[in-house]
Design a protein around this motif. Sequence first.
Motif, short mmCIF file in Angstrom:
data_model
loop_
_atom_site.label_atom_id
_atom_site.label_comp_id
_atom_site.label_asym_id
_atom_site.label_seq_id
_atom_site.Cartn_x
_atom_site.Cartn_y
_atom_site.Cartn_z
N UNK A 262 -8.86 -16.45 20.85
CA UNK A 262 -7.99 -16.23 19.70
C UNK A 262 -7.42 -14.82 19.70
N UNK A 263 -8.19 -13.86 20.19
CA UNK A 263 -7.76 -12.45 20.16
C UNK A 263 -6.88 -12.06 21.34
N UNK A 264 -7.09 -12.68 22.47
CA UNK A 264 -6.42 -12.24 23.70
C UNK A 264 -4.93 -12.54 23.66
N UNK A 265 -4.13 -11.49 23.86
CA UNK A 265 -2.67 -11.62 23.86
C UNK A 265 -2.10 -11.57 25.27
N UNK A 266 -2.87 -11.11 26.23
CA UNK A 266 -2.41 -11.08 27.60
C UNK A 266 -2.69 -9.76 28.27
N UNK A 267 -2.39 -9.72 29.55
CA UNK A 267 -2.53 -8.50 30.35
C UNK A 267 -1.12 -8.03 30.70
N UNK A 268 -0.88 -6.76 30.50
CA UNK A 268 0.45 -6.18 30.68
C UNK A 268 0.35 -4.93 31.55
N UNK A 269 1.47 -4.56 32.15
CA UNK A 269 1.47 -3.37 32.98
C UNK A 269 1.40 -2.10 32.14
N UNK A 270 1.71 -2.21 30.84
CA UNK A 270 1.56 -1.08 29.93
C UNK A 270 1.64 -1.59 28.49
N UNK A 271 1.23 -0.75 27.58
CA UNK A 271 1.33 -1.08 26.17
C UNK A 271 2.79 -1.24 25.75
N UNK B 234 -3.58 0.60 36.12
CA UNK B 234 -2.72 0.91 34.99
C UNK B 234 -2.48 -0.23 34.02
N UNK B 235 -3.02 -1.38 34.29
CA UNK B 235 -2.82 -2.52 33.40
C UNK B 235 -3.66 -2.37 32.13
N UNK B 236 -3.23 -3.08 31.08
CA UNK B 236 -3.97 -3.11 29.83
C UNK B 236 -4.13 -4.55 29.36
N UNK B 237 -5.30 -4.84 28.82
CA UNK B 237 -5.54 -6.12 28.18
C UNK B 237 -5.29 -5.90 26.70
N UNK B 238 -4.50 -6.75 26.08
CA UNK B 238 -4.14 -6.59 24.68
C UNK B 238 -4.87 -7.66 23.86
N UNK B 239 -5.48 -7.20 22.75
CA UNK B 239 -6.21 -8.09 21.86
C UNK B 239 -5.78 -7.84 20.42
N UNK B 240 -5.71 -8.91 19.66
CA UNK B 240 -5.46 -8.84 18.23
C UNK B 240 -6.78 -8.45 17.58
N UNK B 241 -6.77 -7.45 16.75
CA UNK B 241 -8.03 -6.99 16.15
C UNK B 241 -8.34 -7.68 14.83
#
Length: 178
Positions: A112-121, A169-176
């Motif tokens: 539910x929290x995971x939004x994806x992996x991106x090369x940057x914010x 340099x990648x970031x994993x983005x999560x909804x908090x």
Amino acid sequence: MTASTRKANDVPSIYVADLAAYNEGELVGRWIRLDDGIAAQDVHREISEMLLERGNEEWAIHDYENLPDSLGEYPDIEELVQIAEAVREHGYMLINGYINYFGSDELSQFSERYRGTYSSLIDYAYELVDDCYDLEKLMGTLAHYFDYEKFARDLELSGDIVAIELCFGEVGIFDSSY
């Protein structure tokens, strides 16, 4: 690292030590691979078999491979198997970062929290704005002046999202908010 590029030695594993032998100055234990399909009772069985070789009863996990070290010496084995499954599916770096930030008890909220992996914010900010807003309609020609870098920074600073640094340099983005 994607599932297709993982090597066999990337399988989550634990080193279980015989505590009686350890307290006597001997290193006696066994590496247990948490392969796909392994159940908690399989892990308990392997631990019991190792302990029976010397007739001892007490054990502790003294090392982890491709699993968060923060799980300690006496993790719940069922939870450990679930974490290993998540590592096999999503990779060590992403799950380790998630557990270090949210805690292992929040693993059930990962999807539910995971939004994806991106090369940057900033790349995440571009995608979010593209998917959710029509800047041309909202701002007209001023849309060209929209500052994606500041928007990305504000998303993170406001606590709306959590960006976990991975490798390269990648970031994993999560909804908090869950």
